[in-house]
Scaffold this motif. Structure first.
Motif, PDB file in Angstrom:
ATOM      1  N   HIS A 157       0.903  -1.267  -0.072  1.00  0.00           N
ATOM      2  CA  HIS A 157      -0.107  -0.156   0.087  1.00  0.00           C
ATOM      3  C   HIS A 157       0.932   1.317   0.040  1.00  0.00           C
ATOM      4  CE1 HIS A 157      -4.293  -1.379   1.182  1.00  0.00           C
ATOM      5  NE2 HIS A 157      -3.568  -2.320   0.583  1.00  0.00           N
ATOM      6  N   ASN A 158       1.840   1.110   0.691  1.00  0.00           N
ATOM      7  CA  ASN A 158       2.899   2.518   0.862  1.00  0.00           C
ATOM      8  C   ASN A 158       3.599   2.550  -0.621  1.00  0.00           C
ATOM      9  OD1 ASN A 158       2.143   2.891   3.561  1.00  0.00           O
ATOM     10  ND2 ASN A 158       3.877   1.981   4.506  1.00  0.00           N
ATOM     11  N   TYR A 159       3.891   1.331  -1.101  1.00  0.00           N
ATOM     12  CA  TYR A 159       4.673   1.584  -2.606  1.00  0.00           C
ATOM     13  C   TYR A 159       3.684   2.358  -3.379  1.00  0.00           C
ATOM     14  CZ  TYR A 159       6.885  -0.155  -6.765  1.00  0.00           C
ATOM     15  OH  TYR A 159       7.520   0.049  -7.953  1.00  0.00           O
ATOM     16  N   HIS A 160       2.552   1.886  -3.389  1.00  0.00           N
ATOM     17  CA  HIS A 160       1.263   2.334  -4.103  1.00  0.00           C
ATOM     18  C   HIS A 160       1.184   3.625  -3.941  1.00  0.00           C
ATOM     19  CE1 HIS A 160      -2.794   3.232  -5.989  1.00  0.00           C
ATOM     20  NE2 HIS A 160      -2.671   2.185  -6.581  1.00  0.00           N
ATOM     21  N   ASP A 161       0.957   4.319  -2.816  1.00  0.00           N
ATOM     22  CA  ASP A 161       1.017   5.712  -2.330  1.00  0.00           C
ATOM     23  C   ASP A 161       2.047   6.714  -2.937  1.00  0.00           C
ATOM     24  OD1 ASP A 161      -1.293   5.199  -0.710  1.00  0.00           O
ATOM     25  OD2 ASP A 161      -0.220   5.497   0.925  1.00  0.00           O
ATOM     26  N   VAL A 162       3.294   5.888  -3.001  1.00  0.00           N
ATOM     27  CA  VAL A 162       4.336   6.838  -3.662  1.00  0.00           C
ATOM     28  C   VAL A 162       4.491   6.686  -5.224  1.00  0.00           C
ATOM     29  CG1 VAL A 162       6.914   6.722  -3.694  1.00  0.00           C
ATOM     30  CG2 VAL A 162       5.831   6.236  -1.736  1.00  0.00           C
ATOM     31  N   TYR A 163       4.049   5.522  -5.742  1.00  0.00           N
ATOM     32  CA  TYR A 163       4.475   5.364  -7.353  1.00  0.00           C
ATOM     33  C   TYR A 163       2.929   5.202  -7.996  1.00  0.00           C
ATOM     34  CZ  TYR A 163       9.241   4.201  -5.814  1.00  0.00           C
ATOM     35  OH  TYR A 163      10.581   4.209  -5.230  1.00  0.00           O
ATOM     36  N   LEU A 164       1.915   5.218  -7.161  1.00  0.00           N
ATOM     37  CA  LEU A 164       0.809   5.130  -7.948  1.00  0.00           C
ATOM     38  C   LEU A 164       0.278   3.917  -8.521  1.00  0.00           C
ATOM     39  CD1 LEU A 164       0.465   8.940  -9.145  1.00  0.00           C
ATOM     40  CD2 LEU A 164      -0.033   7.874  -6.901  1.00  0.00           C
ATOM     41  N   LYS A 165       0.870   2.963  -8.059  1.00  0.00           N
ATOM     42  CA  LYS A 165       0.649   1.644  -8.643  1.00  0.00           C
ATOM     43  C   LYS A 165       1.498   0.521  -7.613  1.00  0.00           C
ATOM     44  CE  LYS A 165       4.429   1.864 -11.779  1.00  0.00           C
ATOM     45  NZ  LYS A 165       5.052   1.849 -13.162  1.00  0.00           N
ATOM     46  N   LYS A 216      -3.375  -0.815 -10.527  1.00  0.00           N
ATOM     47  CA  LYS A 216      -3.823   0.410  -9.482  1.00  0.00           C
ATOM     48  C   LYS A 216      -5.006   0.121  -8.470  1.00  0.00           C
ATOM     49  CE  LYS A 216      -1.955   3.960 -12.341  1.00  0.00           C
ATOM     50  NZ  LYS A 216      -2.338   5.439 -12.899  1.00  0.00           N
ATOM     51  N   PHE A 217      -5.152   0.640  -7.630  1.00  0.00           N
ATOM     52  CA  PHE A 217      -6.391   0.436  -6.859  1.00  0.00           C
ATOM     53  C   PHE A 217      -7.692   0.464  -7.599  1.00  0.00           C
ATOM     54  CE2 PHE A 217      -4.056   1.264  -2.796  1.00  0.00           C
ATOM     55  CZ  PHE A 217      -4.268  -0.016  -2.048  1.00  0.00           C
ATOM     56  N   THR A 235     -11.270  -4.397  -3.223  1.00  0.00           N
ATOM     57  CA  THR A 235     -10.023  -4.810  -2.410  1.00  0.00           C
ATOM     58  C   THR A 235      -9.965  -5.920  -1.290  1.00  0.00           C
ATOM     59  OG1 THR A 235     -10.273  -2.883  -1.100  1.00  0.00           O
ATOM     60  CG2 THR A 235      -8.822  -2.724  -3.227  1.00  0.00           C
TER      61      THR A 235
END
Length: 311
Positions: free
Chosen positions: A57-65, A192-193, A200
């Motif tokens: 989730h944190n990776y997604h927050d940073v890289y948007l995927k 992406k989400f 999810t």
């Protein structure tokens, strides 16, 4: 007058009775102790998956995927585990790898190469990463790397969900290189989400593959077996396909014991009755090995519109 009195002692029969009672009590207590220990190990495994899910989730927050399950770069490349190091307090390990070779995740192949800059026997790769190892696994915190170099590297007992064998299949040059693109993390994925329209809470993100469960040595150490985190995927070429090592698609039931295809090794664990999973919403749940396979297929897809209910 003083009377002497002998101390009364156990008779042999009484002693044997006491020993028998103690033996019975130990026999009753031991399973409870073992159950308590397994419960603690299972909780730690669940915490591992919770940590990995949060890191995703944190990776997604940073890289948007979410991290990809493979890039079009040949040889034995490091996959998503290395990409979340900054989010599981392993940033120093990634920095050390990058000091060996710039952009190490796509420029080194420690799984199969001992020479610089790959340095497959280096402690960076040999030392276990606690979040990657299930404490219930009898296989330990290290796994054997490629037979060509035969060194022990930190194991990976958790594999990302690449999808279902029923949807989104892309053929390779043979069945062992065919992939699914219906999950969350698969070769060339950029999920992406917003792409997880099934919800999810109803889509698998990561699951356990931490026990041999009837595998032969060849299956255990083969490309579809339990490998170190240092090998995520192998790209054969645009028309040839992929090996999926740190991500798998669903084709078999949980704890399926028979012969399997490389990219679809079943989720499996040493926990009695099933395996642990992290879902795309960050929750962690134990799923039974008796689960209907159709439900497991539905949990593996991100956008097929299934309506399912899970424990």
């Amino acid at each position: 007058m003083r009377h002497s009195q002998k101390a009364k002692a156990f008779t042999l029969v009484e002693l044997l009775v006491v020993i028998a009672i103690i033996g019975i009590l130990v026999g009753l207590l031991l399973p409870a102790v073992q159950a308590a220990r397994e419960a603690a190990r299972r909780m730690q495994c669940s915490n591992n998956l919770k940590q990995l899910g949060l890191a995703m989730h944190n990776y997604h927050d940073v890289y948007l995927k979410f991290p990809t399950g493979g890039l079009p770069v040949t040889l034995y490349r490091i996959g998503w585990p290395g990409r979340i190091f900054d989010f599981i307090e392993e940033g120093n390990r990634l920095d050390a790898m990058n000091s060996m070779s710039a952009d190490a995740l796509v420029t080194i192949t420690p799984y199969r190469t001992l020479g610089a800059p790959h340095n497959g026997a280096h402690e960076i790769f040999a030392n276990p990463i606690p979040a990657f190892a299930c404490p219930s696994s009898p296989l330990g915190e290290q796994a054997r790397s490629a037979p060509q170099i035969n060194v022990q590297q930190g194991t990976l007992h958790y594999r990302a969900n690449a999808g279902s064998a029923n949807y989104g299949m892309v053929a390779g040059s043979d069945s062992g290189k065919t992939i699914s693109t219906s999950g969350v993390i698969y070769p060339l994925s950029k999920t992406k989400f917003a792409h997880i329209t099934d919800g999810t809470s109803s889509t698998l993100l990561i699951g356990e593959i931490s026990d041999r469960q009837g595998w032969t040595d060849g299956m255990l150490n083969g490309w579809g077996g339990i490998q170190p985190w240092t090998w995520g995927y192998y790209y054969y070429g645009a028309t040839s396909g992929w090996l999926q090592i740190d991500n798998k698609y669903v084709q078999y039931p949980i704890n399926f014991p028979g012969s399997v295809t490389t990219n679809a090794s079943p989720y499996r664990s040493a926990h009695p009755g099933g395996a642990q999973f992290s879902f795309s919403d960050g929750s962690t749940r134990f799923q039974s090995e008796t689960m209907d396979l159709n439900i497991l297929h539905a949990l593996a897809t991100r956008a097929q519109g299934e309506v399912i209910s899970t424990p």
